[in-house]
Design a protein around this motif. Structure first.
Motif, short mmCIF file in Angstrom:
data_model
loop_
_atom_site.label_atom_id
_atom_site.label_comp_id
_atom_site.label_asym_id
_atom_site.label_seq_id
_atom_site.Cartn_x
_atom_site.Cartn_y
_atom_site.Cartn_z
N TYR A 1 0.83 -1.19 0.00
CA TYR A 1 0.00 0.00 0.00
C TYR A 1 0.87 1.25 0.00
O TYR A 1 1.97 1.26 0.56
CB TYR A 1 -0.90 0.02 1.23
N ASN A 2 0.37 2.28 -0.61
CA ASN A 2 1.05 3.56 -0.60
C ASN A 2 0.70 4.29 0.68
O ASN A 2 -0.18 3.88 1.44
CB ASN A 2 0.62 4.40 -1.81
N ARG A 3 1.38 5.42 0.91
CA ARG A 3 1.11 6.19 2.13
C ARG A 3 -0.31 6.75 2.18
O ARG A 3 -0.87 6.95 3.25
CB ARG A 3 2.11 7.34 2.25
N ASP A 4 -0.88 7.01 1.02
CA ASP A 4 -2.25 7.55 1.00
C ASP A 4 -3.32 6.45 1.10
O ASP A 4 -4.50 6.75 1.09
CB ASP A 4 -2.47 8.39 -0.27
N GLY A 5 -2.91 5.16 1.21
CA GLY A 5 -3.84 4.07 1.38
C GLY A 5 -4.23 3.38 0.09
O GLY A 5 -4.97 2.39 0.11
N SER A 6 -3.75 3.87 -1.03
CA SER A 6 -4.07 3.22 -2.30
C SER A 6 -3.20 1.98 -2.48
O SER A 6 -2.12 1.85 -1.89
CB SER A 6 -3.88 4.20 -3.46
N VAL A 7 -3.63 1.09 -3.34
CA VAL A 7 -2.91 -0.17 -3.57
C VAL A 7 -1.72 0.09 -4.47
O VAL A 7 -1.86 0.64 -5.56
CB VAL A 7 -3.85 -1.22 -4.19
N ALA A 8 -0.53 -0.33 -4.02
CA ALA A 8 0.68 -0.12 -4.80
C ALA A 8 0.90 -1.25 -5.80
O ALA A 8 1.24 -1.02 -6.95
CB ALA A 8 1.88 0.00 -3.87
N ILE A 9 0.70 -2.48 -5.36
CA ILE A 9 0.91 -3.65 -6.23
C ILE A 9 -0.40 -4.41 -6.32
O ILE A 9 -0.92 -4.90 -5.32
CB ILE A 9 2.02 -4.56 -5.67
N HIS A 10 -0.92 -4.50 -7.51
CA HIS A 10 -2.18 -5.21 -7.73
C HIS A 10 -1.91 -6.68 -7.97
O HIS A 10 -0.95 -7.05 -8.66
CB HIS A 10 -2.93 -4.63 -8.94
N SER A 11 -2.75 -7.53 -7.40
CA SER A 11 -2.61 -8.96 -7.66
C SER A 11 -3.24 -9.28 -9.00
O SER A 11 -4.06 -8.53 -9.53
CB SER A 11 -3.26 -9.76 -6.55
N SER A 12 -2.85 -10.43 -9.54
CA SER A 12 -3.41 -10.83 -10.82
C SER A 12 -4.89 -11.17 -10.63
O SER A 12 -5.29 -11.66 -9.58
CB SER A 12 -2.66 -12.03 -11.38
N PRO A 13 -5.71 -10.93 -11.64
CA PRO A 13 -7.15 -11.22 -11.50
C PRO A 13 -7.40 -12.71 -11.33
O PRO A 13 -6.71 -13.54 -11.91
CB PRO A 13 -7.76 -10.69 -12.79
#
Length: 140
Positions: A1-13
């Motif tokens: 996760y980034n500092r702002d709470g967003s996802v940094a690394i997405h998993s594969s679908p």
């Protein structure tokens, strides 16, 4: 996760399938190399019977492992169990070990104390309660 709470690394679908009108996400099964399980009885073929709450997780654990090693309290002859009483068939069991000494620490022997002691005198409320119980027993 980034500092702002967003996802940094997405998993594969993940694969999604529909069964009876409902959508399910497909996951790979969890398997273990070994399952060490304690059971109540086993026959010489390797069919296992559990007692009480041991049936909760031991069954799926035996089925999910590559090698199931079962410690039992008693080994009996084949045919002692009815087929519907077998919880784990022998195909899921690779080793059966008879345990030597079973000390069930949760079970404690209690013995009633001698009746030599005087019983407490009954209160009026106890006598009324007993009378109600006897009356209810007669009606049923």
């Amino acid at each position: 996760y980034n500092r702002d709470g967003s996802v940094a690394i997405h998993s594969s679908p993940k694969e999604v399938k529909e069964f009876n009108g409902r959508h399910f996400v497909m996951e790979t099964a969890i398997t273990g190399d070994y399952a060490l399980v304690k059971a109540w009885k086993a026959d010489r073929a390797g069919n296992i019977v559990f007692r009480k709450t041991a049936r909760n997780f031991n069954q799926p654990v035996c089925k999910a492992a590559k090698q199931s090693i079962v410690e039992v309290e008693e080994i009996v002859d084949v045919g002692t169990f009815a087929p519907e009483d077998v919880h784990i068939p022998s195909i899921y069991v690779q080793r059966v070990i008879k345990g030597e000494k079973y000390e069930k620490r949760i079970e404690r022997l209690t013995v009633r104390k001698p009746e030599e002691t005087q019983s407490k005198p009954k209160k009026e409320s106890d006598i009324v309660r007993e009378r109600i119980i006897r009356r209810a027993d007669r009606k049923s």
